[in-house]
Design an enzyme around this catalytic site. Sequence first.
Site, short mmCIF file in Angstrom:
data_model
loop_
_atom_site.label_atom_id
_atom_site.label_comp_id
_atom_site.label_asym_id
_atom_site.label_seq_id
_atom_site.Cartn_x
_atom_site.Cartn_y
_atom_site.Cartn_z
N HIS A 148 0.86 -1.14 -0.08
CA HIS A 148 -0.07 -0.15 0.14
C HIS A 148 0.91 1.31 -0.09
O HIS A 148 1.91 1.35 0.08
CB HIS A 148 -1.03 0.08 1.31
CG HIS A 148 -0.31 0.04 2.62
ND1 HIS A 148 0.42 0.90 3.13
CD2 HIS A 148 -0.17 -0.95 3.56
CE1 HIS A 148 0.97 0.76 4.26
NE2 HIS A 148 0.33 -0.40 4.53
N CYS A 156 2.28 -4.84 6.69
CA CYS A 156 2.38 -4.65 5.49
C CYS A 156 3.80 -4.27 4.70
O CYS A 156 4.62 -4.00 5.43
CB CYS A 156 1.12 -3.88 4.87
SG CYS A 156 -0.39 -4.52 5.44
#
Length: 245
Positions: A148, A156
């Site tokens: 992202h 992440c």
Amino acid sequence: MSLAVLMPLMLLAPAAAVAEGASEPARVRQARANATATIAELFAAAKVAYPARRMLLRAFKHEDQLEVWVGDRRGPMTLLTTYPICARSGELGPKRRQGDLQVPEGFYQVVRFNPWSNYHLSFGLDYPNASDRLLGHRPSLGGDIYIHGSCVTIGCIPIEDGPIEQLYLMALDAARAGRTVHVHIFPRRLDDAGMAALATLAGEDQALVAFWRNLRPGYLFFEEKREIPRISVDPKTGGYQVVGG
């Protein structure tokens, strides 16, 4: 769990949806306005047709690098570009339970897209995969592992907003064309020097060393052939096995 997943998800959409003129979310439209020219330049320089027939993302946690490899139907794949990973979470080593802040390590695929992410744009991986489900701490394996935008993470892989616009579109358009986007996540480059450094880091933790050694054949297959390895998971041990290209 990723901070990116706080809004509804957009699952893989068929190519026909775009071909028929269906409207895209505002952030995706803006990304196309911002990034289309750059993407076209990258693919022209690589001499690969867009969207890529073959696409592989390789993340190296120690080096903070995310490589984008693309290829046509046959032949060695080409390194399209490399994006800096702009924030870290956890330590080197696999993700084994929810809340451990770890970025997974292993062989994954992109399975969903989120154009409403709190972190600009994001796409999600198929963590936990078959290996993770066998080797992790059930039932709390965690999930929602994304690549992202924004430089914030709790498990992440974040790259900045400009790069994620480019990468999101490349992955989305490849997926809409029916192509699998592969994602390989390694603790670091698994050459001889890298393996020696990891063995030193692991110390007495021989299980961790064995896990990293198990990742190495998949890494070396691509290094030698520039083709995406076909990976299976041993149903008893959870280990990865290269079964072809």
